[in-house]
Motif scaffolding. Sequence first.
Motif, PDB file in Angstrom:
ATOM      1  N   LEU A  26       0.837  -1.209   0.000  1.00 31.31           N
ATOM      2  CA  LEU A  26       0.000   0.000   0.000  1.00 31.31           C
ATOM      3  C   LEU A  26       0.868   1.254   0.000  1.00 31.31           C
ATOM      4  O   LEU A  26       0.643   2.186  -0.777  1.00 31.31           O
ATOM      5  CB  LEU A  26      -0.920  -0.017   1.224  1.00 31.31           C
ATOM      6  N   GLU A  27       1.887   1.273   0.853  1.00 28.50           N
ATOM      7  CA  GLU A  27       2.772   2.429   0.936  1.00 28.50           C
ATOM      8  C   GLU A  27       3.509   2.657  -0.377  1.00 28.50           C
ATOM      9  O   GLU A  27       3.747   3.791  -0.784  1.00 28.50           O
ATOM     10  CB  GLU A  27       3.773   2.238   2.075  1.00 28.50           C
ATOM     11  N   CYS A  32       2.759   8.897   0.231  1.00 27.41           N
ATOM     12  CA  CYS A  32       2.899   9.328   1.613  1.00 27.41           C
ATOM     13  C   CYS A  32       3.320   8.143   2.481  1.00 27.41           C
ATOM     14  O   CYS A  32       3.273   6.989   2.040  1.00 27.41           O
ATOM     15  CB  CYS A  32       1.598   9.947   2.135  1.00 27.41           C
ATOM     16  N   ASP A  33       3.729   8.433   3.698  1.00 26.96           N
ATOM     17  CA  ASP A  33       4.133   7.380   4.631  1.00 26.96           C
ATOM     18  C   ASP A  33       2.896   6.792   5.300  1.00 26.96           C
ATOM     19  O   ASP A  33       1.925   7.493   5.591  1.00 26.96           O
ATOM     20  CB  ASP A  33       5.074   7.947   5.696  1.00 26.96           C
ATOM     21  N   VAL A  34       2.958   5.475   5.551  1.00 24.69           N
ATOM     22  CA  VAL A  34       1.817   4.760   6.126  1.00 24.69           C
ATOM     23  C   VAL A  34       2.288   4.001   7.361  1.00 24.69           C
ATOM     24  O   VAL A  34       3.267   3.237   7.300  1.00 24.69           O
ATOM     25  CB  VAL A  34       1.203   3.783   5.115  1.00 24.69           C
ATOM     26  N   PHE A  35       1.602   4.203   8.482  1.00 17.16           N
ATOM     27  CA  PHE A  35       1.928   3.499   9.719  1.00 17.16           C
ATOM     28  C   PHE A  35       0.649   2.908  10.297  1.00 17.16           C
ATOM     29  O   PHE A  35      -0.413   3.540  10.253  1.00 17.16           O
ATOM     30  CB  PHE A  35       2.541   4.454  10.755  1.00 17.16           C
ATOM     31  N   LEU A  36       0.750   1.711  10.815  1.00 21.16           N
ATOM     32  CA  LEU A  36      -0.407   1.069  11.447  1.00 21.16           C
ATOM     33  C   LEU A  36      -0.027   0.633  12.859  1.00 21.16           C
ATOM     34  O   LEU A  36       0.885  -0.179  13.049  1.00 21.16           O
ATOM     35  CB  LEU A  36      -0.866  -0.145  10.629  1.00 21.16           C
ATOM     36  N   VAL A  50      -2.114  12.733   0.993  1.00 25.75           N
ATOM     37  CA  VAL A  50      -2.837  12.161   2.141  1.00 25.75           C
ATOM     38  C   VAL A  50      -4.319  12.018   1.823  1.00 25.75           C
ATOM     39  O   VAL A  50      -4.949  11.023   2.184  1.00 25.75           O
ATOM     40  CB  VAL A  50      -2.616  13.030   3.398  1.00 25.75           C
ATOM     41  N   ASP A  51      -4.888  13.003   1.136  1.00 32.29           N
ATOM     42  CA  ASP A  51      -6.299  12.904   0.742  1.00 32.29           C
ATOM     43  C   ASP A  51      -6.521  11.707  -0.179  1.00 32.29           C
ATOM     44  O   ASP A  51      -7.484  10.941  -0.019  1.00 32.29           O
ATOM     45  CB  ASP A  51      -6.740  14.191   0.028  1.00 32.29           C
ATOM     46  N   ALA A  52      -5.631  11.533  -1.164  1.00 30.43           N
ATOM     47  CA  ALA A  52      -5.757  10.402  -2.090  1.00 30.43           C
ATOM     48  C   ALA A  52      -5.582   9.079  -1.346  1.00 30.43           C
ATOM     49  O   ALA A  52      -6.323   8.114  -1.584  1.00 30.43           O
ATOM     50  CB  ALA A  52      -4.715  10.521  -3.202  1.00 30.43           C
ATOM     51  N   ALA A  53      -4.609   9.029  -0.429  1.00 28.47           N
ATOM     52  CA  ALA A  53      -4.365   7.805   0.332  1.00 28.47           C
ATOM     53  C   ALA A  53      -5.557   7.455   1.214  1.00 28.47           C
ATOM     54  O   ALA A  53      -5.909   6.281   1.383  1.00 28.47           O
ATOM     55  CB  ALA A  53      -3.108   7.967   1.182  1.00 28.47           C
ATOM     56  N   THR A  79      -5.995   1.636  -6.611  1.00 35.15           N
ATOM     57  CA  THR A  79      -5.346   2.915  -6.913  1.00 35.15           C
ATOM     58  C   THR A  79      -5.561   3.309  -8.372  1.00 35.15           C
ATOM     59  O   THR A  79      -5.796   4.479  -8.684  1.00 35.15           O
ATOM     60  CB  THR A  79      -3.844   2.848  -6.606  1.00 35.15           C
ATOM     61  N   ARG A  80      -5.511   2.342  -9.279  1.00 36.33           N
ATOM     62  CA  ARG A  80      -5.739   2.646 -10.698  1.00 36.33           C
ATOM     63  C   ARG A  80      -7.173   3.101 -10.936  1.00 36.33           C
ATOM     64  O   ARG A  80      -7.431   4.030 -11.700  1.00 36.33           O
ATOM     65  CB  ARG A  80      -5.459   1.413 -11.553  1.00 36.33           C
ATOM     66  N   ALA A  81      -8.114   2.414 -10.293  1.00 36.56           N
ATOM     67  CA  ALA A  81      -9.517   2.775 -10.482  1.00 36.56           C
ATOM     68  C   ALA A  81      -9.778   4.193  -9.990  1.00 36.56           C
ATOM     69  O   ALA A  81     -10.465   4.980 -10.653  1.00 36.56           O
ATOM     70  CB  ALA A  81     -10.411   1.776  -9.746  1.00 36.56           C
TER      71      ALA A  81
END
Length: 326
Positions: A26-27, A32-36, A50-53, A79-81
């Motif tokens: 996903l990242e 942008c950076d992604v943390f869970l 960030v809005d797109a993510a 993401t493509r869709a």
Amino acid sequence: MRRQVELENAIAAELAGSKDAVLRTLEGHLDCDVFLRGNVLTLEGEDAAVDAATNVVRELAELIAQGHEIAPGTIEAVTRALDAHESPGAILEDVVWRHRATKVSPKTVNQKHYVDSIRNNTITFGIGPAGTGKTFLAVALAAAALSRREVNRIILTRPAVEAGERLGFLPGDLMAKVDPYLRPLFDALHDMLEPERVSQHLDRGVIEVAPLAYMRGRTLNDSFIILDEAQNTSPEQMKMFLTRLGFSSRMVVTGDITQIDLPRDQHSGLIVVADILKDVEGIEFVRFGEEDVVRHKLVRRIVAAYNEHAQRAAPELRPRAAAPRA
């Protein structure tokens, strides 16, 4: 910009994947950076990124909640869709064929367009590079049509260019002779149906797999007909094939015009037919690009490299001959 998205525990676990594999994928598709941490997903980066993510994460969460299995390819499809302003759910939840553990559905916007075209048109041309699902999706739709009794048989054919369509010198019966040339179609069939069922259908003539030369002189009614590797047909062969169309039948023609095996001075029927039939009602041309390749990511890089080389050296690789006379 920093944004936190709270997820249900089950969705967070699915989104992380084994050893955070899905999260890392996903990242890789986001800017942008992604943390869970626990069930809270944190996104950091530029505002637009960030809005797109956030949209991607919400779409994935919705798909997980609906029971969709999330894999690296699913993230890419989402993401493509979204980039194409399409609904990922509308694409990924369009199950073309389901058989036990096998579930076939479009993975890209163009694949969805292709599937819809086959459903809505009598003849569909799928043109594009290897790995874009042209043949696989067509065979899946054929299996679905047969199971719903919309057609009485499936006919799969392709030109046997390597043998010059003269297979008599090869040992064995017809099936043994053409097996090397039609093996990709058999492989697709066995992905859709159990081997025993495929054998029964072949024995009864419900499924027919034959070289293109064996289509001459026939009228194919109540059939789902797929012509594969159509870039290796001559204009005369293409006309012969298309005029085999009978009542209550559907045709799908697939090919890749960058992989033509014909002699350099011979026209490809797939190139010529696009000019002849582009405005005919009931026929649609769907063109795939390297962005639709759903095989290993290295395949997409290979396709892109070949496309770049072909654009640089196209005149040297395949001179354009004069159009055939009427």
